[in-house]
Every structure is written in C-alpha cells, then in structure tokens.
Write a protein that holds these residues in place. Structure first.
Motif, PDB file in Angstrom:
ATOM      1  N   VAL A 116       0.861  -1.228   0.032  1.00  9.46           N
ATOM      2  CA  VAL A 116      -0.043  -0.129  -0.076  1.00  9.46           C
ATOM      3  C   VAL A 116       0.770   1.346  -0.028  1.00  9.46           C
ATOM      4  CG1 VAL A 116      -1.620   1.157   1.405  1.00  9.46           C
ATOM      5  CG2 VAL A 116      -1.972  -1.057   1.193  1.00  9.46           C
ATOM      6  N   THR A 117       1.714   1.377   0.775  1.00 11.18           N
ATOM      7  CA  THR A 117       2.832   2.637   0.937  1.00 11.18           C
ATOM      8  C   THR A 117       3.468   2.811  -0.542  1.00 11.18           C
ATOM      9  OG1 THR A 117       3.075   2.153   3.165  1.00 11.18           O
ATOM     10  CG2 THR A 117       4.614   3.498   1.921  1.00 11.18           C
ATOM     11  N   PHE A 118       3.975   1.653  -0.926  1.00 13.08           N
ATOM     12  CA  PHE A 118       4.664   1.671  -2.391  1.00 13.08           C
ATOM     13  C   PHE A 118       3.613   2.436  -3.578  1.00 13.08           C
ATOM     14  CE2 PHE A 118       5.947   0.068  -6.576  1.00 13.08           C
ATOM     15  CZ  PHE A 118       7.132   0.717  -6.452  1.00 13.08           C
ATOM     16  N   TRP A 119       2.640   1.585  -3.543  1.00 11.73           N
ATOM     17  CA  TRP A 119       1.720   2.015  -4.688  1.00 11.73           C
ATOM     18  C   TRP A 119       1.220   3.465  -4.373  1.00 11.73           C
ATOM     19  CZ3 TRP A 119       2.961   0.387  -9.020  1.00 11.73           C
ATOM     20  CH2 TRP A 119       3.408  -1.208  -9.213  1.00 11.73           C
ATOM     21  N   THR A 120       0.931   3.841  -3.157  1.00 10.50           N
ATOM     22  CA  THR A 120       0.403   5.289  -2.924  1.00 10.50           C
ATOM     23  C   THR A 120       1.569   6.287  -3.214  1.00 10.50           C
ATOM     24  OG1 THR A 120      -0.972   4.212  -0.982  1.00 10.50           O
ATOM     25  CG2 THR A 120      -0.438   6.843  -0.907  1.00 10.50           C
ATOM     26  N   ARG A 126       5.971   8.709  -8.751  1.00  4.84           N
ATOM     27  CA  ARG A 126       6.943   7.467  -8.799  1.00  4.84           C
ATOM     28  C   ARG A 126       8.217   7.522  -8.463  1.00  4.84           C
ATOM     29  NH1 ARG A 126       7.729   4.477 -14.384  1.00  4.84           N
ATOM     30  NH2 ARG A 126       9.051   3.405 -12.967  1.00  4.84           N
ATOM     31  N   GLU A 127       8.963   8.841  -8.814  1.00  5.93           N
ATOM     32  CA  GLU A 127      10.418   9.194  -8.753  1.00  5.93           C
ATOM     33  C   GLU A 127      10.683   9.119  -7.170  1.00  5.93           C
ATOM     34  OE1 GLU A 127      12.376   9.674 -11.348  1.00  5.93           O
ATOM     35  OE2 GLU A 127      10.581   9.223 -12.511  1.00  5.93           O
ATOM     36  N   LYS A 132      11.735   6.218 -13.246  1.00  7.50           N
ATOM     37  CA  LYS A 132      11.585   5.622 -14.728  1.00  7.50           C
ATOM     38  C   LYS A 132      12.989   5.148 -14.932  1.00  7.50           C
ATOM     39  CE  LYS A 132       7.637   8.408 -16.039  1.00  7.50           C
ATOM     40  NZ  LYS A 132       7.099   9.442 -17.035  1.00  7.50           N
ATOM     41  N   VAL A 133      13.987   5.783 -14.495  1.00  9.79           N
ATOM     42  CA  VAL A 133      15.399   5.450 -14.935  1.00  9.79           C
ATOM     43  C   VAL A 133      15.806   3.897 -14.730  1.00  9.79           C
ATOM     44  CG1 VAL A 133      16.645   5.993 -13.093  1.00  9.79           C
ATOM     45  CG2 VAL A 133      17.843   6.145 -15.086  1.00  9.79           C
ATOM     46  N   LEU A 134      15.029   3.277 -13.660  1.00  9.95           N
ATOM     47  CA  LEU A 134      15.005   2.106 -13.364  1.00  9.95           C
ATOM     48  C   LEU A 134      14.591   0.955 -14.209  1.00  9.95           C
ATOM     49  CD1 LEU A 134      14.711   2.388  -9.227  1.00  9.95           C
ATOM     50  CD2 LEU A 134      16.806   2.456 -10.973  1.00  9.95           C
ATOM     51  N   ASP A 135      13.625   1.361 -15.234  1.00 10.28           N
ATOM     52  CA  ASP A 135      12.816   0.345 -16.021  1.00 10.28           C
ATOM     53  C   ASP A 135      13.546  -0.516 -16.682  1.00 10.28           C
ATOM     54  OD1 ASP A 135      10.454   1.721 -14.826  1.00 10.28           O
ATOM     55  OD2 ASP A 135      10.027   2.773 -16.367  1.00 10.28           O
ATOM     56  N   PRO A 136      14.847   0.084 -17.614  1.00 11.70           N
ATOM     57  CA  PRO A 136      15.417  -0.943 -18.378  1.00 11.70           C
ATOM     58  C   PRO A 136      16.372  -1.939 -17.536  1.00 11.70           C
ATOM     59  CG  PRO A 136      15.754   1.311 -18.832  1.00 11.70           C
ATOM     60  CD  PRO A 136      15.247   1.506 -17.496  1.00 11.70           C
ATOM     61  N   VAL A 137      16.497  -1.686 -16.338  1.00  9.08           N
ATOM     62  CA  VAL A 137      17.326  -2.621 -15.380  1.00  9.08           C
ATOM     63  C   VAL A 137      16.510  -3.513 -14.261  1.00  9.08           C
ATOM     64  CG1 VAL A 137      19.273  -1.553 -15.783  1.00  9.08           C
ATOM     65  CG2 VAL A 137      18.085  -1.095 -13.782  1.00  9.08           C
ATOM     66  N   PHE A 138      15.432  -3.018 -13.918  1.00  8.89           N
ATOM     67  CA  PHE A 138      14.611  -3.454 -13.123  1.00  8.89           C
ATOM     68  C   PHE A 138      13.351  -3.953 -13.535  1.00  8.89           C
ATOM     69  CE2 PHE A 138      12.333  -4.341  -9.090  1.00  8.89           C
ATOM     70  CZ  PHE A 138      13.287  -4.723  -8.126  1.00  8.89           C
ATOM     71  N   VAL A 195      23.203   9.286   2.989  1.00 11.12           N
ATOM     72  CA  VAL A 195      22.020   9.446   2.058  1.00 11.12           C
ATOM     73  C   VAL A 195      20.981   8.346   2.570  1.00 11.12           C
ATOM     74  CG1 VAL A 195      23.245   9.722  -0.268  1.00 11.12           C
ATOM     75  CG2 VAL A 195      22.965   7.398   0.517  1.00 11.12           C
ATOM     76  N   TRP A 196      19.646   8.815   2.342  1.00 15.69           N
ATOM     77  CA  TRP A 196      18.426   8.005   2.859  1.00 15.69           C
ATOM     78  C   TRP A 196      18.378   7.061   2.000  1.00 15.69           C
ATOM     79  CZ3 TRP A 196      16.658   8.324   7.637  1.00 15.69           C
ATOM     80  CH2 TRP A 196      16.715   9.696   8.206  1.00 15.69           C
ATOM     81  N   VAL A 197      17.882   5.710   2.413  1.00 16.90           N
ATOM     82  CA  VAL A 197      17.676   4.724   1.641  1.00 16.90           C
ATOM     83  C   VAL A 197      16.400   5.043   0.557  1.00 16.90           C
ATOM     84  CG1 VAL A 197      16.365   2.453   1.592  1.00 16.90           C
ATOM     85  CG2 VAL A 197      18.231   2.975   3.287  1.00 16.90           C
ATOM     86  N   TYR A 198      15.430   5.791   0.791  1.00 16.80           N
ATOM     87  CA  TYR A 198      14.294   5.998   0.041  1.00 16.80           C
ATOM     88  C   TYR A 198      14.229   7.531  -0.349  1.00 16.80           C
ATOM     89  CZ  TYR A 198      12.638   1.581   2.056  1.00 16.80           C
ATOM     90  OH  TYR A 198      12.317   0.523   2.266  1.00 16.80           O
ATOM     91  N   PRO A 199      14.332   7.933  -1.787  1.00 15.95           N
ATOM     92  CA  PRO A 199      14.275   9.060  -2.068  1.00 15.95           C
ATOM     93  C   PRO A 199      13.493  10.273  -1.360  1.00 15.95           C
ATOM     94  CG  PRO A 199      14.656   7.743  -4.027  1.00 15.95           C
ATOM     95  CD  PRO A 199      14.351   6.924  -2.757  1.00 15.95           C
ATOM     96  N   VAL A 200      12.169   9.554  -0.934  1.00 18.20           N
ATOM     97  CA  VAL A 200      10.971  10.399  -0.460  1.00 18.20           C
ATOM     98  C   VAL A 200      11.607  10.917   0.880  1.00 18.20           C
ATOM     99  CG1 VAL A 200      10.031   8.450   0.845  1.00 18.20           C
ATOM    100  CG2 VAL A 200       8.743  10.393   0.078  1.00 18.20           C
ATOM    101  N   LEU A 201      12.413  10.414   1.458  1.00 17.77           N
ATOM    102  CA  LEU A 201      12.910  10.939   2.942  1.00 17.77           C
ATOM    103  C   LEU A 201      13.943  12.020   2.551  1.00 17.77           C
ATOM    104  CD1 LEU A 201      13.535   7.711   4.786  1.00 17.77           C
ATOM    105  CD2 LEU A 201      11.656   9.431   4.965  1.00 17.77           C
TER     106      LEU A 201
END
Length: 247
Positions: A116-120, A126-127, A132-138, A195-201
């Motif tokens: 729920v947290t991820f999709w919210t 989404r950044e 989006k830069v991760l789409d080619p490798v993930f 650096v924080w693990v998650y960009p949102v932080l």
C-alpha cells in the motif's frame, strides 16, 4: 465447497502455498543474482536503488518483506505435511503455532504496509520510490512480486487458511520490535552513508520525517488489527462449529 471450507482440502491449500513460495523464492533468487546491471544507470543516486550486494539489498523493507513471505510459505508447507490445518486443534503442534504467529505478526501487516505504501507513493510521484530510469534494469514483473503479489497471496491466505491470533499485546509487540528495528537500521545507514535509503526521505524536512515515520508505524499497527478483525469475521461461524464438535 465455500471459500471458508477450502482449508479442508489439503491439496488446494498446499497448491496455494507452493505457488506463493515458488514465485517469492524465485523473486529472491532473481533479485540476488540477476539484477546486477546498475552500471548501466548514469547517476549514483539511481545506482543505489538497484542493490547488488546483500548488504545493499537488506536496506530495503521490500526485501525484508519478501524474505518474510518466503519464510512464511516454507513454514506453511511444513505445517501442511507434518502439522495441522484444523480450525481448533486440541493440541496444536509447534509448527502450527509458529505459522499462526508469523502470519499475524509479520506476514500480513508488513506485506500490506509495503504494498500500500509503495503504490500510494508511486501514484503521487513515482520518482520518490521507483524512478523511470530503473525500468530498463529492474523488470516490472519483479516489481509486482515485491509490491503487488505479496498482498494478493497474503489476502488469499486469509480466506483459505485459518490462524489463531496471539494475544494482542504479544502480536503488536513482535510487530513493533521489527518495525522499530528497521527504522533504526535506515537511520544507521543514513549516518554512515550520508544518504537516505528512500528518495522520499530526501525531500522531507525533519518534522515531516517524524510525522512520516509515526504514520508508517501507526498504519502498520492498524493493519495488524485489520488482519485480526478480518480473520475473526471470515472464520467466526466455522470456529464456533469446530469448537462444538470438539466438546
């Protein structure tokens, strides 16, 4: 056969557990050995979102959640063969007690928290969680295994296998220990890496981060209570009937 009678079919329950374990185990394998292409990403910020070493992977709650799901379905399969799926066994074996506790305390609330947290956040921007830069490798299928299928299968489990919830204080204590430990862990990572693990932080100020962490903890505890509530609602009649037959 109604949805709440499916637990009576060992074959059906075992197939569900095998399907769940198969994809989560493969997801762990793929994320551990196949996602090794972060060198293709241009920025260091993007590269750190595709962890290659185990020490990098364990930074993310999604990875811990995947481990929990895989462990839960391993335990479930062992219980299917040497334990019991009865609603109210007089003497529940240890493997069944552990299965029930793991489902109630970690597997259900952590899976829904992650999904729920991820999709919210993904819907908001989404950044902040999956640029989006991760789409080619993930691959997208791995993203769904990590953040979608964990919810689908654990909710399905709720409707196909009954579990006896532990005393609420014990269940919430176990969940609190896990979540607080993880929050301490990401602060340790921030202290040493800068650096924080998650960009949102990165975009939140200190007061906002405090509110965010409190909200995450509160939401996770609410999910525990939700799981307990749904379990009681879905299986109420069957548990009463099973107890009458055993007396």
């Amino acid at each position: 056969m109604t949805k709440v009678e499916l637990y009576k079919s060992r074959v059906f329950v075992t197939i569900i557990h095998l399907c769940a374990l198969g994809q989560f185990a493969y997801g762990l394998y793929y994320s551990s050995f196949e996602v090794q292409r972060s060198y293709k990403l241009k920025t260091s910020v993007s590269r750190r979102l595709v962890p290659e070493a185990l020490s990098q992977k364990v930074r993310f709650l999604s990875y811990w959640s995947l481990i929990i799901q895989a462990l839960y379905y391993v335990v479930s399969l062992v219980n299917d063969f040497v334990g019991t799926n009865e609603l109210a066994p007089k003497n529940a074996p240890t493997i069944r007690k552990f299965k029930d506790y793991l489902m109630a305390t970690l597997a259900f609330p952590v899976a829904l928290n992650v999904g729920v947290t991820f999709w919210t956040l993904y819907a908001i921007d989404r950044e902040l969680v999956f640029p989006k830069v991760l789409d080619p490798v993930f691959p997208s299928w791995l993203n769904h295994v990590l953040h979608t299928n964990i919810m689908v299968f654990i909710v399905l489990e709720l409707f196909t296998s009954y579990r006896a919830y532990p005393k609420r204080s014990k269940g919430l204590t176990g969940l609190a220990i896990f979540m607080v430990s993880y929050l301490i862990w990401i602060h340790i990572i921030k202290h040493y890496s800068g650096v924080w693990v998650y960009p949102v932080l990165e975009v939140l100020q200190l007061p906002q981060r405090i509110v965010f962490f409190v909200a995450v903890l509160g939401f996770t505890f609410a999910l525990y209570l939700l799981g307990e509530f749904l379990n009681n609602i879905v299986w109420a009649k069957e548990v009463k009937l099973a107890k009458r037959k055993s007396t």
